[in-house]
Design a protein around this motif. Structure first.
Motif, PDB file in Angstrom:
ATOM      1  N   TRP A  10       0.844  -1.200   0.000  1.00 51.80           N
ATOM      2  CA  TRP A  10       0.000   0.000   0.000  1.00 51.80           C
ATOM      3  C   TRP A  10       0.877   1.246   0.000  1.00 51.80           C
ATOM      4  N   GLN A  11       0.539   2.179  -0.852  1.00 51.72           N
ATOM      5  CA  GLN A  11       1.249   3.455  -0.925  1.00 51.72           C
ATOM      6  C   GLN A  11       0.242   4.576  -0.826  1.00 51.72           C
ATOM      7  N   ARG A  12       0.620   5.606  -0.067  1.00 51.35           N
ATOM      8  CA  ARG A  12      -0.297   6.714   0.159  1.00 51.35           C
ATOM      9  C   ARG A  12      -0.567   7.492  -1.117  1.00 51.35           C
ATOM     10  N   PHE A  13       0.480   7.690  -1.932  1.00 52.45           N
ATOM     11  CA  PHE A  13       0.339   8.455  -3.172  1.00 52.45           C
ATOM     12  C   PHE A  13       0.766   7.588  -4.349  1.00 52.45           C
ATOM     13  N   ARG A  18       2.988  11.684  -6.589  1.00 58.10           N
ATOM     14  CA  ARG A  18       4.285  12.047  -6.009  1.00 58.10           C
ATOM     15  C   ARG A  18       5.044  13.008  -6.911  1.00 58.10           C
ATOM     16  N   ILE A  19       4.956  12.777  -8.210  1.00 56.43           N
ATOM     17  CA  ILE A  19       5.624  13.677  -9.156  1.00 56.43           C
ATOM     18  C   ILE A  19       4.995  15.069  -9.091  1.00 56.43           C
ATOM     19  N   ALA A  20       3.664  15.097  -9.010  1.00 56.28           N
ATOM     20  CA  ALA A  20       2.975  16.392  -8.926  1.00 56.28           C
ATOM     21  C   ALA A  20       3.348  17.131  -7.649  1.00 56.28           C
ATOM     22  N   ARG A  21       3.408  16.416  -6.507  1.00 56.66           N
ATOM     23  CA  ARG A  21       3.798  17.055  -5.248  1.00 56.66           C
ATOM     24  C   ARG A  21       5.232  17.573  -5.319  1.00 56.66           C
ATOM     25  N   PHE A  22       6.120  16.765  -5.913  1.00 55.85           N
ATOM     26  CA  PHE A  22       7.506  17.196  -6.053  1.00 55.85           C
ATOM     27  C   PHE A  22       7.601  18.446  -6.929  1.00 55.85           C
ATOM     28  N   ALA A  23       6.800  18.477  -7.995  1.00 55.78           N
ATOM     29  CA  ALA A  23       6.812  19.647  -8.878  1.00 55.78           C
ATOM     30  C   ALA A  23       6.322  20.898  -8.144  1.00 55.78           C
ATOM     31  N   ILE A  24       5.289  20.730  -7.300  1.00 59.22           N
ATOM     32  CA  ILE A  24       4.783  21.872  -6.531  1.00 59.22           C
ATOM     33  C   ILE A  24       5.835  22.376  -5.557  1.00 59.22           C
ATOM     34  N   TYR A  25       6.479  21.450  -4.832  1.00 60.38           N
ATOM     35  CA  TYR A  25       7.528  21.851  -3.894  1.00 60.38           C
ATOM     36  C   TYR A  25       8.683  22.537  -4.615  1.00 60.38           C
ATOM     37  N   LEU A  26       9.034  22.017  -5.769  1.00 62.37           N
ATOM     38  CA  LEU A  26      10.130  22.615  -6.538  1.00 62.37           C
ATOM     39  C   LEU A  26       9.771  24.027  -6.982  1.00 62.37           C
ATOM     40  N   CYS A  27       8.525  24.231  -7.406  1.00 61.83           N
ATOM     41  CA  CYS A  27       8.080  25.569  -7.812  1.00 61.83           C
ATOM     42  C   CYS A  27       8.091  26.539  -6.632  1.00 61.83           C
ATOM     43  N   LEU A  28       7.659  26.059  -5.461  1.00 64.49           N
ATOM     44  CA  LEU A  28       7.657  26.921  -4.281  1.00 64.49           C
ATOM     45  C   LEU A  28       9.071  27.332  -3.893  1.00 64.49           C
ATOM     46  N   VAL A  29       9.985  26.367  -3.870  1.00 63.61           N
ATOM     47  CA  VAL A  29      11.375  26.676  -3.519  1.00 63.61           C
ATOM     48  C   VAL A  29      11.986  27.618  -4.549  1.00 63.61           C
ATOM     49  N   SER A  30      11.701  27.370  -5.812  1.00 71.25           N
ATOM     50  CA  SER A  30      12.237  28.233  -6.868  1.00 71.25           C
ATOM     51  C   SER A  30      11.694  29.649  -6.739  1.00 71.25           C
ATOM     52  N   ALA A  31      10.388  29.778  -6.418  1.00 72.85           N
ATOM     53  CA  ALA A  31       9.791  31.104  -6.250  1.00 72.85           C
ATOM     54  C   ALA A  31      10.409  31.843  -5.078  1.00 72.85           C
ATOM     55  N   ILE A  32      10.659  31.108  -3.971  1.00 71.98           N
ATOM     56  CA  ILE A  32      11.276  31.750  -2.800  1.00 71.98           C
ATOM     57  C   ILE A  32      12.690  32.219  -3.125  1.00 71.98           C
ATOM     58  N   VAL A  33      13.463  31.362  -3.788  1.00 75.15           N
ATOM     59  CA  VAL A  33      14.843  31.740  -4.137  1.00 75.15           C
ATOM     60  C   VAL A  33      14.846  32.916  -5.102  1.00 75.15           C
ATOM     61  N   TRP A  34      13.985  32.874  -6.089  1.00 73.33           N
ATOM     62  CA  TRP A  34      13.908  33.957  -7.068  1.00 73.33           C
ATOM     63  C   TRP A  34      13.494  35.266  -6.397  1.00 73.33           C
ATOM     64  N   SER A  35      12.492  35.192  -5.511  1.00 73.53           N
ATOM     65  CA  SER A  35      12.041  36.402  -4.817  1.00 73.53           C
ATOM     66  C   SER A  35      13.138  36.964  -3.921  1.00 73.53           C
ATOM     67  N   TRP A  36      13.869  36.088  -3.240  1.00 71.83           N
ATOM     68  CA  TRP A  36      14.920  36.555  -2.340  1.00 71.83           C
ATOM     69  C   TRP A  36      16.035  37.252  -3.121  1.00 71.83           C
ATOM     70  N   GLN A  37      16.300  36.757  -4.333  1.00 73.16           N
ATOM     71  CA  GLN A  37      17.355  37.383  -5.142  1.00 73.16           C
ATOM     72  C   GLN A  37      16.980  38.791  -5.589  1.00 73.16           C
ATOM     73  N   THR A  38      15.676  39.061  -5.703  1.00 71.47           N
ATOM     74  CA  THR A  38      15.244  40.395  -6.128  1.00 71.47           C
ATOM     75  C   THR A  38      15.163  41.378  -4.964  1.00 71.47           C
TER      76      THR A  38
END
Length: 267
Positions: A10-13, A18-38
């Protein structure tokens, strides 16, 4: 003849989830890094901030208590008037828009979208921006602050009220329609008793928010205690600034307590 036994883990996802969740997390981290650079952070100012804060705090004490009856009290009363009148004017526009936005009252999709447009437009602009616009129209003072609070609150009150109307029990409504009751009777005897608790909660909660927002509208010239705060800051009178901030904090706490008591009495 034997049957193969297949163990299923049995797997929860699922893999796609799992790929979709990873993509969302990656987008969030990328947005934070991009925003911090500005964000242009000057290291010297950042390292020196604790020292500057301590110096400002020392300049703020002791509080200038004599400044309260001299200027703050009248400005604080004006702030409460701006919040109260702005909230009352909000209802003039928010209630009709809420009725138009509720599909169980207004079945027309076109009218629903029109009402939704005005509600979204209202809450998408900050109160300070509305205040600047109304200052250009009416000049600095209480009227600009009242209109800024009223227009800004329409989207908040109208949206929550429309949701409360949409979630009512349609049984009593259908019963009233079957008896041939008029539209006004259906609204007053069918919808109003069900949405009354939500209505009072929404209005009181918005008034509480408006008290806080009215306190800063004076920074752009829209009346209230913010005018006193802005003048004290411009003159570097930090003891008076501290007294204004303490007064605002006290009034906000009192307003919160009053709202809770009124809500308990009405609901």
């Amino acid at each position: 003849m034997t049957t193969a036994h297949i163990d299923k883990e049995w797997q929860r996802f699922t893999p796609s989830e799992r790929i979709a969740r990873f993509a969302i997390y990656l987008c969030l981290v990328s947005a934070i890094v991009w925003s911090w650079q500005t964000v242009e952070v000057i290291p010297e100012f950042l390292y020196d901030a604790p020292v500057q804060f301590a110096d400002m705090f020392q300049r703020m004490v002791p509080l200038d208590f004599a400044f309260y009856p001299e200027a703050i009290h009248a400005a604080m009363v004006e702030t409460l008037h701006i919040a109260t009148l702005g909230t009352l004017f909000t209802l003039i526009f928010a209630i009709p828009l809420a009725l138009l936005n509720a599909p169980n009252i207004t079945p027309s999709k076109t009218l629903n979208w029109v009402a939704q447009f005005f509600l979204v437009s209202s809450r998408s602009v900050n109160s300070l921006v509305w205040a600047l616009l109304f200052i250009a129209l009416f000049g600095p003072g209480m009227l600009a602050g009242i209109m800024a609070i009223a227009i800004r609150s329409i989207g908040f009150v109208g949206k929550l009220l429309a949701e409360a109307i949409t979630e009512v029990n349609m049984g009593p409504i259908e019963a009233l329609k079957a008896t041939g009751a008029s539209s006004a009777s259906i609204l007053l005897k069918g919808y109003w008793p069900q949405i009354m608790p939500a209505f009072y909660s929404i209005v009181l909660f918005r008034w509480d928010i408006n008290v806080r927002e009215s306190a800063v509208l004076g920074l752009v010239g829209a009346g209230g205690v913010g005018v006193i705060l802005n003048d004290a800051q411009n003159l570097f009178e930090w003891q008076k600034v501290a007294m204004v901030l303490v007064s605002i904090f006290t009034v906000v706490i009192i307003a919160e307590a009053v709202v809770i008591q009124i809500r308990n009495k009405l609901i």
